[in-house]
Motif scaffolding. Structure first.
Motif, mmCIF file in Angstrom:
data_model
loop_
_atom_site.group_PDB
_atom_site.id
_atom_site.type_symbol
_atom_site.label_atom_id
_atom_site.label_comp_id
_atom_site.label_asym_id
_atom_site.label_seq_id
_atom_site.Cartn_x
_atom_site.Cartn_y
_atom_site.Cartn_z
ATOM 1 N N HIS A 162 0.777 -1.260 0.047
ATOM 2 C CA HIS A 162 0.065 0.070 0.021
ATOM 3 C C HIS A 162 0.802 1.158 -0.061
ATOM 4 N N TRP B 164 1.684 3.932 1.912
ATOM 5 C CA TRP B 164 2.558 4.125 3.203
ATOM 6 C C TRP B 164 3.629 3.211 3.157
ATOM 7 N N SER C 14 6.434 4.255 0.697
ATOM 8 C CA SER C 14 6.964 5.448 0.976
ATOM 9 C C SER C 14 8.057 5.090 2.298
ATOM 10 N N GLN C 15 7.492 4.138 3.135
ATOM 11 C CA GLN C 15 8.501 3.654 4.072
ATOM 12 C C GLN C 15 9.698 2.618 3.613
ATOM 13 N N TYR D 143 1.024 9.916 -3.963
ATOM 14 C CA TYR D 143 -0.298 9.380 -4.418
ATOM 15 C C TYR D 143 -0.473 10.086 -5.823
ATOM 16 N N TRP E 116 -8.484 -3.148 -3.063
ATOM 17 C CA TRP E 116 -8.672 -2.733 -1.552
ATOM 18 C C TRP E 116 -8.395 -4.059 -0.697
ATOM 19 N N SER F 236 -4.759 -4.567 5.590
ATOM 20 C CA SER F 236 -3.317 -4.650 6.121
ATOM 21 C C SER F 236 -2.820 -5.400 7.156
ATOM 22 N N ASN G 165 -1.973 -4.715 10.215
ATOM 23 C CA ASN G 165 -2.646 -4.374 11.475
ATOM 24 C C ASN G 165 -3.989 -4.268 11.445
ATOM 25 N N ARG H 182 -5.987 -2.653 8.980
ATOM 26 C CA ARG H 182 -6.658 -1.567 8.590
ATOM 27 C C ARG H 182 -6.942 -1.861 7.155
ATOM 28 N N ARG H 183 -8.153 -1.077 6.476
ATOM 29 C CA ARG H 183 -8.466 -1.217 5.190
ATOM 30 C C ARG H 183 -7.449 -0.637 4.547
ATOM 31 N N ALA H 184 -6.538 -0.974 3.521
ATOM 32 C CA ALA H 184 -5.719 -0.128 2.632
ATOM 33 C C ALA H 184 -5.826 -0.434 1.024
ATOM 34 N N LYS H 185 -5.347 0.413 0.365
ATOM 35 C CA LYS H 185 -5.319 0.321 -1.170
ATOM 36 C C LYS H 185 -4.124 -0.554 -1.436
ATOM 37 N N TYR I 161 -1.235 -1.879 -4.074
ATOM 38 C CA TYR I 161 -0.887 -1.487 -5.504
ATOM 39 C C TYR I 161 0.309 -2.715 -5.796
ATOM 40 N N GLU J 105 -8.256 6.525 1.094
ATOM 41 C CA GLU J 105 -6.545 6.066 1.038
ATOM 42 C C GLU J 105 -5.649 7.171 1.702
ATOM 43 N N ALA K 49 -6.123 6.504 5.456
ATOM 44 C CA ALA K 49 -5.313 5.380 5.746
ATOM 45 C C ALA K 49 -3.807 5.653 6.018
ATOM 46 N N HIS K 50 -3.197 6.383 5.094
ATOM 47 C CA HIS K 50 -1.910 6.510 4.933
ATOM 48 C C HIS K 50 -1.743 7.072 6.252
ATOM 49 N N PHE L 106 -1.491 5.114 9.117
ATOM 50 C CA PHE L 106 -0.413 4.030 9.116
ATOM 51 C C PHE L 106 0.834 4.793 9.654
ATOM 52 N N GLU L 107 0.922 5.895 9.297
ATOM 53 C CA GLU L 107 2.003 6.834 9.745
ATOM 54 C C GLU L 107 1.923 7.026 11.414
ATOM 55 N N ASP M 217 0.172 5.113 13.516
ATOM 56 C CA ASP M 217 0.548 3.913 14.155
ATOM 57 C C ASP M 217 1.936 3.623 14.316
ATOM 58 N N CYS N 28 -3.762 14.324 -7.452
ATOM 59 C CA CYS N 28 -4.149 13.164 -7.579
ATOM 60 C C CYS N 28 -5.262 13.148 -8.739
#
Lengths: 110, 868
Positions: free
Chosen positions: A27, A29, A32-33, A51, A67, A70, A72, A74-77, A79, B26, B29-30, B33-34, B36, B66
């Motif tokens: 997803h 995030w 990016s991590q 994005y 979708w 994740s 933990n 969480r709903r996430a999109k 890719y 989305e 959610a990002h 995550f951050e 968390d 976007c």
């Protein structure tokens, strides 16, 4: 965050995202991590531009999204790289390598 | 792949709302995550949240980027531009409505005429074998009547000896009495070979068409009915197949119903029913003769696969030369046989007219384009301020151009839709008009091709008028919009086109007036005419027929409502019913004497149609039935007898018998109001008493009241005797000029539209120039220039393009003159008419200029100087 961390070259972000996704679905995030982690924090992805880049890649059918849940819960999109994306990655990697080799040669010999 | 992309974008853009929802989710959610991750590193939950949000940066900006990536921004911008366009229209509805109406008229007219061109000239024939059908025509040089037709022995020759045709079928038309449940009616009957429908390629909608055994001698008589007759007279009964009717004293069974296709071969009357040739009593009689000159049928052939029309023509020429050698009597000099493509033939009379109308309406559409372009420009002038402001605030010129194009597209879409509606509404009128030129008019439809044409015309028009202001904005920025000369130069072709159309329509109007008021040689209009066809089995002898006609006239003449009545074979401007013969005088026993028309007339005929007996007398009831008396028309009197022929003799059978001339009547234009009279001899009706006759009854003002009386009279004489083709002479005369009248009306409408549009354009240009120079004019007036002079100057500025347009129009009008075609209603434009058109356009333009320039004179200098 007044960082002097390297700004990404135009178009480089796309290549990096494709490369990151080559190792598995992720997803936003997570991408990016992962970028930050692998580059030893040298590459700081501006999260605001991540994005738009993902959406651009999806419009070009290089990545696909769906979708899901994740780790933990969480709903996430998520890719994933498409076949066309894989081809694009190969082409761009080759051209990047040619380019960086050329730049390196110039820097060491000029 | 690009296709998929495009489709995805489209689907994506349609799913705007879903997109927005997903995007927000989305990004949220990002940030979660951050947060968390931060909590995991020991941050407090609330701090982690705000830090995560801070790290992400501006959500709104990211969302915007976007949307750009996804392509939604472009759609939203178009929506915004459309809303903007709507606002602009609401503020200035007058010019928007004018633009839409102009477009609707231009596109509607062009689309309507295209629908006719498409149906008649472009579309394939609606018969399976339509493209390979030919008609074999025989002509003799110097005979006005055109195709003579084919005799049965000739048909036989063509069938056997033309290898380029794989089949030849015959056709002719007759009126018969059809009796169903004691009710007699008159039906137009197509008499055809059994293979006719198979060769042409028409499949029945019910039952079957003819089979070879229907044509065997002694076969049961059968009928195939036309689609329109089935609907009109048989109540569209789905079980009509097998129904029995009586015709020619025999029971006929209906075996099939045809589809609604245009009738071929072309005839003025639509066929109600079809019968095989062997069932036709007249055909049976003709089949017994070997006379090659008894040319009573049409021959239609289908070109063999791989052969061409030229092959057929070559074979036909060779064959007719051989026939002429074998039968010199039947083929005099100047005789020729030709093959003509049925598709060409069906469109022949309509081609010139439709082509010219199509060209004219395309001209009008061009003019609409130029004019709407001008109107769009003039709409920009009051908005100059707004546009400058928007440019200053950073609106890119591509955005402005896009907006103008969107305005044009919106206007064009409305105009095009209205235009299509106009074309659809006018379809009935157009069909009835074109039907006078070709039976294919029934195929006119607003189908896919026509809708596509309208869409194409709309898009081209919108591009035409939208690109011009857009180009101007893009090139010159928004500065000095109206000061560019383009808008005025656009007026020149507008005026030129209007001039050509006006000239044409004036000339056509003059011609039409001349035709309508022309002296056709007969003056009566309120005369009821009706076809009276006696049953040939019951009135087989001359005496029975003579008796019937004598009784009929006597009864009608004795009644107060009718008082007089007449009989003849036919009447002026009606088709058919004419015999011909060579006329010999006592002086010249020349066997090559020219032919004259022979017409039958009862004693009351000349008075009934309003002809004048110039010398001698008309026929009288007291003339004995076998008397050898005739009347001649003035042309015969002048050309053959050089003066007064009363009392002299003539022969119509090469001198075997002689008749005495008892009177001279005036010439009549029998064949058309524009066709010159021919030489005629009138014979007494009672002497010949033919099976088919025309009854003429003068009615006074109201023919409706007399008709039942006539019908009743006939019923009392013979209840099985129908009357058909009931019309008044005035109707016949009016329908004779109807195609000319209709074409003229269409061209006049086109010219009026063109003139109106040009006048609006000229006025608009003057109005724009006055509006731009408000300050300058204000100063002039303040300095003492008279308002009248100021107005005159302003008006004069608009007049330049008008003068140029008129000058440019003259050579075009001269070029259009070459379009003079006998088959169409178009007339060459003479110098007088051109002068009239120049005067008309000058006047209209002057009025338009001065109306627009009035504003200049009314400018208040103080207010004007305060502007801006």
């Amino acid at each position: 965050m007044a960082t002097s961390k390297n700004e990404l070259l135009q178009g480089t972000l796309d290549l990096l995202i494709l490369r990151t996704l080559a190792s598995g679905d992720m997803h936003g995030w997570g991408i990016s991590q992962r970028l930050q982690q692998i580059s030893n924090d040298v590459l700081q992805v501006n999260q605001g531009s991540l994005y738009p880049a993902l959406y651009r890649l999806e419009q070009r059918s290089w990545v696909a999204s769906s979708w899901g849940d994740s780790e933990n819960n969480r709903r996430a999109k998520f890719y994933s790289l498409t076949k066309a994306g894989r081809k694009q990655l190969a082409e761009e990697t080759a051209s990047w390598e040619r380019m960086s080799a050329a730049v390196a040669r110039v820097l060491s010999h000029a | 792949m690009p296709d998929v992309l495009w489709l995805r974008r489209l689907v994506g853009s349609l799913r705007t709302r879903a997109f927005e929802r997903e995007m927000s989710a989305e990004i949220a959610a990002h940030i979660e995550f951050e947060a968390d991750a931060l909590v995991a590193r020991g941050w407090a939950v609330a701090d982690a949240r705000s830090e995560a949000r801070r790290r992400f940066g501006s959500v709104a900006q990211a969302e915007d980027l976007c949307r750009d990536s996804w392509g939604i921004r472009a759609i939203a911008a178009v929506q915004q531009d459309l809303r903007h366009a709507a606002r602009v229209f609401v503020k200035n509805p007058g010019s928007a409505i004018l633009i839409m109406l102009t477009l609707a008229i231009g596109i509607g007219m062009t689309t309507a005429i295209f629908s006719a061109v498409h149906a008649v000239l472009l579309q394939r024939l609606p018969y399976v074998n339509g493209e390979s059908l030919v008609e074999i025509q025989q002509r003799k040089a110097g005979m006005a009547s055109g195709n003579l037709g084919v005799s049965l022995p000739e048909l036989d020759d063509y069938r056997r000896q033309l290898s380029s045709l794989d089949s030849v079928v015959e056709y002719h038309q007759m009126w018969f009495n059809l009796i169903e449940e004691a009710h007699a009616s008159r039906v137009m009957t197509g008499v055809v070979s059994s293979a006719f429908f198979d060769v042409v390629g028409i499949a029945p909608v019910l039952g079957r068409t003819f089979r070879p055994d229907d044509e065997e001698p002694g076969a049961e008589p059968v009928l195939v009915v036309s689609h329109s007759y089935w609907q009109r007279a048989l109540g569209a009964d789905p079980r009509v197949v097998g129904r029995a009717v009586e015709m020619n004293d025999r029971v006929h069974h209906i075996v099939g119903v045809l589809p609604p296709v245009p009738q071929f071969p072309e005839d003025t009357e639509q066929n109600d029913v079809y019968m095989p040739v062997t069932a036709c009593p007249f055909h049976a009689r003709a089949a017994e003769t070997s006379d090659r000159t008894m040319r009573i049928v049409s021959a239609v052939g289908r070109i063999r696969a791989g052969r061409t029309l030229a092959d057929v023509q070559d074979e036909l020429t060779a064959l007719s030369r051989a026939l002429a050698r074998s039968f010199p009597d039947a083929y005099p000099a100047g005789f020729a046989a030709s093959a003509s493509s049925v598709r060409e033939q069906l469109a022949a009379r309509a081609r010139a007219t439709l082509t010219a109308l199509m060209l004219a309406s395309c001209c009008v559409l061009l003019l609409v384009c130029a004019n709407v372009g001008n109107l769009m420009l003039s709409r920009l002038v009051p908005r100059e301020h707004e546009l400058k402001m928007r440019a200053a605030l950073g609106a890119s010129s591509s955005r402005l151009v896009r907006q103008l194009l969107i305005e044009a597209a919106a206007l064009g879409a409305v105009g095009g839709a209205l235009g299509l509606a106009i074309a659809a509404l006018g379809k009935g009128l157009l069909t009835s008009y074109v039907l006078r030129l070709t039976p294919r008019a029934t195929e006119i439809a607003i189908d896919r091709t026509v809708v596509l044409f309208a869409a194409g015309a709309t898009i081209l028009t919108a591009l035409g008028f939208g690109l011009l202001p857009a180009w101007r904005v893009a090139r010159a920025g928004v500065v000095s919009l109206g000061r560019h000369p383009t808008s005025r130069f656009l007026l020149v072709p507008q005026v030129a086109i209007s001039f050509v159309l006006l000239g044409m329509s004036l000339q056509m109007t003059r011609h039409l007036m001349a035709v309508v008021t022309s002296d056709a040689g007969f003056t009566s209009g309120h005369v009821l005419t009706a076809q009276l066809d006696l049953d040939w089995t019951r009135y087989s002898t001359d005496e029975t027929r003579r008796q019937f006609f004598r009784d009929l006239l006597a009864r009608l003449e004795s009644m107060p409502e009718t008082r007089s009545a007449a009989l003849s074979l036919t009447f002026p401007l009606n088709d058919g019913g004419v015999w011909r013969a060579r006329l010999l005088t006592e002086d010249d026993a020349d066997s090559e004497a020219p032919q004259v028309d022979l017409r039958l007339a009862s004693p009351g005929y000349f008075a009934a149609v309003g002809m004048t007996v110039l010398r001698g007398r008309a026929f009288a009831t007291t003339d004995p039935a076998d008397s050898r008396v005739v009347l001649v028309n003035q042309s015969v009197a002048l050309r053959r007898f050089r003066g007064d022929p009363v009392g002299r003799q003539l022969s119509l059978d090469a001198g075997r018998s002689w008749k005495t001339i008892i009177g001279v009547v005036n010439d009549v234009r029998q064949y058309g109001l524009e066709t010159a009279p021919v030489e005629e001899v009138y014979l007494p009706f009672s002497r010949y008493a033919p099976l088919s006759a025309t009854l003429l009854v003068p009615t006074g003002k109201d023919p409706e009241t007399v008709l039942p009386i006539i019908e009743h009279t006939i019923r009392t004489l013979d209840p099985r005797q129908p009357l058909s083709r009931i019309r008044t002479l005035a109707d016949v005369r009016a329908s004779n000029v109807a195609p000319v009248r209709m074409t003229t009306t269409l061209v006049i409408s086109l010219a009026a539209i063109a003139l109106f549009i040009s006048a609006a354009g000229v006025a608009g240009a003057v109005w724009v120039s006055v509006n731009q120079r408000v300050r300058e004019i204000g100063i002039r007036i303040a300095l003492g220039e008279s308002p009248a002079l100021v107005a005159f100057r302003a008006a004069r500025s608009g007049y330049g393009p008008v003068a140029l347009g008129l000058a440019a129009g003259v050579p075009f009008a001269l070029a259009a003159n070459r379009f003079d075609d006998a088959a169409s209603a178009f007339q060459p434009v003479g110098p007088g008419t051109m002068f009239l058109a120049v005067a008309a356009i000058s006047t209209v333009a002057a009025v338009a200029c001065f109306a627009a320039a009035r504003r200049a004179a009314s400018i208040n200098p103080i207010a004007a100087l305060r502007v801006e």
